[in-house]
Design an enzyme around this catalytic site. Structure first.
Site, PDB file in Angstrom:
ATOM      1  N   CYS A 178     -43.231 -67.578-132.962  1.00  0.00           N
ATOM      2  CA  CYS A 178     -42.665 -67.981-131.668  1.00  0.00           C
ATOM      3  C   CYS A 178     -43.778 -68.503-130.753  1.00  0.00           C
ATOM      4  O   CYS A 178     -44.256 -69.609-130.977  1.00  0.00           O
ATOM      5  CB  CYS A 178     -41.883 -66.812-131.075  1.00  0.00           C
ATOM      6  N   HIS A 195     -38.281 -65.279-135.400  1.00  0.00           N
ATOM      7  CA  HIS A 195     -39.001 -64.010-135.577  1.00  0.00           C
ATOM      8  C   HIS A 195     -38.678 -63.414-136.945  1.00  0.00           C
ATOM      9  O   HIS A 195     -37.738 -62.624-137.068  1.00  0.00           O
ATOM     10  CB  HIS A 195     -38.581 -63.019-134.488  1.00  0.00           C
ATOM     11  N   GLU A 213     -40.024 -61.128-138.513  1.00  0.00           N
ATOM     12  CA  GLU A 213     -40.254 -59.679-138.596  1.00  0.00           C
ATOM     13  C   GLU A 213     -38.969 -58.878-138.458  1.00  0.00           C
ATOM     14  O   GLU A 213     -38.842 -57.787-139.006  1.00  0.00           O
ATOM     15  CB  GLU A 213     -41.272 -59.226-137.532  1.00  0.00           C
TER      16      GLU A 213
HETATM   17  N1  GLN Z   1     -40.514 -64.808-128.116  1.00  0.00           N
HETATM   18  C1  GLN Z   1     -41.440 -65.695-127.811  1.00  0.00           C
HETATM   19  O1  GLN Z   1     -42.538 -65.694-128.329  1.00  0.00           O
HETATM   20  C2  GLN Z   1     -41.086 -66.689-126.749  1.00  0.00           C
HETATM   21  C3  GLN Z   1     -42.079 -67.820-126.657  1.00  0.00           C
HETATM   22  C4  GLN Z   1     -41.980 -68.575-125.353  1.00  0.00           C
HETATM   23  N2  GLN Z   1     -42.359 -67.743-124.263  1.00  0.00           N
HETATM   24  C5  GLN Z   1     -40.564 -69.142-125.163  1.00  0.00           C
HETATM   25  O2  GLN Z   1     -39.836 -68.676-124.349  1.00  0.00           O
HETATM   26  O3  GLN Z   1     -40.188 -70.037-125.862  1.00  0.00           O
END
Ligand code: GLN
Length: 318
Positions: A109, A236, A238
Site C-alpha cells: 500500500c 494488503h 497480509e
Molecule cells: N493503507 C495504506 O497504506 C494507505 C496508503 C495511503 N495513505 C492511501 O490512503 O492510499
C-alpha cells in the site's frame, strides 16, 4: 515448528513505531507464515523510518547509524502500509536502497506508493515527484487522490475490502507466485492510487504494472523485472495469510531473502502452488451471498460505492 528452524532470515520492517498497530501485527504474522513455509527462522528488525532520514543524522547520529546498519544487514526489506507524512522520506530511502542494491523488497500500500515516488525521482529524474497525500500541489503528482473518493467524507470513501486484481504480464514473479492465476482477490484500504496517466512513462523506464483492476486504470501490483525481487502491492496481502496458507507475495519475499526464489518459482510453474493460493471459485458480488457470509453491512456499503466488490468467502473480513 518455528523453534526447530535453524537458518535465519532477517527482514527489516521500515515503518512508524509509535505503538504497534493491528496492521503491523498482521504483517508480522504473514512474515512468520512465509518463513515457516521456507524453513527459515524469522528475525524482524524494526526500523523507524524517521531514523533513516537526513535530519536524524544531525539530531540523533547514533539512531541514524543504528537504523542504517539494521537496513544494510537485512536479507530483505518490507515497507508496510500507513497514513500521514511522518517518516515518508525514510520509506523512500529504504525503497531506494533496496532497488539500487538488488535487495528483496516488498512494499504494501503506502510502501508500494513510496516505491513509485522513489522510482520517479531517482530513475526518471523527476525530483518533484510526490503523492498528493503529502504535497497536494506536487508538480509531478505520481500518486493521486482517487477520483471516486471525496476529501470531505474521509471515513466513508476509502477504497475498502476485497477487490479483484488481474495479472497483465503472465511471466512476472507475482503471477507465478499466485499459481499463474489470471486474477486474485485481495483486501484493500486506501484513498490514493498511482496516477494512471503516468503509467506509460514508468513502464518505459522499467517499472512494470503487472496487476491492474478491472478498469485497467487502477494499478495494483508493481514489479521491477530485472531486480531479484522488487514488488509492491496496492492491496494488503497480509490480511489473507494463514499459518497453513502463507500469502504468495510474502513467500516470494522470504524465498528471495533466503536464496530460494528460483526454486519456489519453478515449483509454482510446475503446478506446486503455494498452499496459500487463493480461492478463485468465487463469483462476483451478490448482496445475499455477502450478508450470509459475514454481515458487515457497513463495509459492504463502502465497497459498492467504490466499484465492484468481490467477496471470496475465505476469511476476507477476518
Ligand atoms: N493503507 C495504506 O497504506 C494507505 C496508503 C495511503 N495513505 C492511501 O490512503 O492510499
Amino acid at each position: 515448528m518455528f523453534d526447530t528452524l535453524q537458518d535465519i532470515v532477517r527482514i527489516a520492517m521500515v515503518g512508524k513505531y509509535t505503538g504497534l498497530s493491528d496492521s503491523y501485527l498482521s504483517v508480522l504474522k504473514a512474515l512468520l507464515h512465509a518463513s515457516v513455509y521456507c524453513h527459515r527462522k524469522l528475525v524482524v528488525d524494526w526500523v523507524a523510518s524517521t531514523d533513516l532520514e537526513d535530519s536524524t543524522k544531525i539530531e540523533a547520529p547514533d539512531a541514524y547509524k543504528a537504523a542504517w546498519n539494521l537496513l544494510k544487514s537485512a536479507d530483505g526489506i518490507l515497507v508496510p502500509g500507513g497514513f500521514g507524512d511522518r517518516g515518508v522520506q525514510g520509506k523512500i530511502l529504504a525503497a531506494k536502497y533496496a532497488r539500487e542494491n538488488n535487495v528483496p523488497y516488498l512494499g504494501i500500500c503506502l510502501g508500494m506508493q513510496m516505491a513509485v515516488v522513489e522510482f520517479a525521482r531517482h530513475v526518471m529524474n523527476l525530483p518533484h515527484a510526490n503523492s498528493t497525500e503529502f504535497d497536494p500541489n506536487a508538480k509531478t503528482p505520481c500518486v493521486i487522490f482517487m477520483p471516486e473518493g471525496s476529501k470531505t467524507h474521509m471515513g466513508g470513501t476509502m477504497r475498502l475490502g476485497s477487490r479483484r486484481t488481474f495479472f497483465k504480464v503472465a511471466d512476472c514473479k507475482s503471477a507465478k507466485l499466485y499459481g499463474n492465476a489470471d486474477y486474485v482477490d485481495e483486501r484493500h484500504r486506501h484513498r490514493y492510487e498511482v496516477n494512471p496517466d503516468m503509467v506509460p512513462e514508468f513502464e518505459n523506464a522499467g517499472l512494470k504494472f503487472v496487476g491492474k483492476d478491472e478498469s485497467d486504470r487502477r494499478m495494483e501490483i508493481i514489479e521491477i523485472p530485472n531486480h531479484q525481487y522488487f514488488i509492491g502491492a496496492q492491496f494488503h496481502p497480509e490480511f489473507k495469510s494463514r499459518p497453513a496458507k502463507p500469502s504468495p507475495l510474502f513467500v516470494g519475499l522470504i524465498a528471495a531473502s533466503s536464496g530460494q526464489l528460483d526454486k519456489v518459482l519453478q515449483g509454482c510453474s510446475n503446478g506446486h502452488v503455494i498452499p496459500g493460493k487463493h480461492q478463485f471459485s468465487n463469483g462476483p458480488y451478490t448482496p445475499a451471498a455477502h450478508q450470509n457470509t459475514n454481515g458487515h453491512a457497513k463495509k459492504l456499503a463502502n465497497g459498492v460505492a467504490n466499484g465492484t466488490y468481490y467477496p471470496n468467502g475465505n476469511g476476507v473480513h477476518a
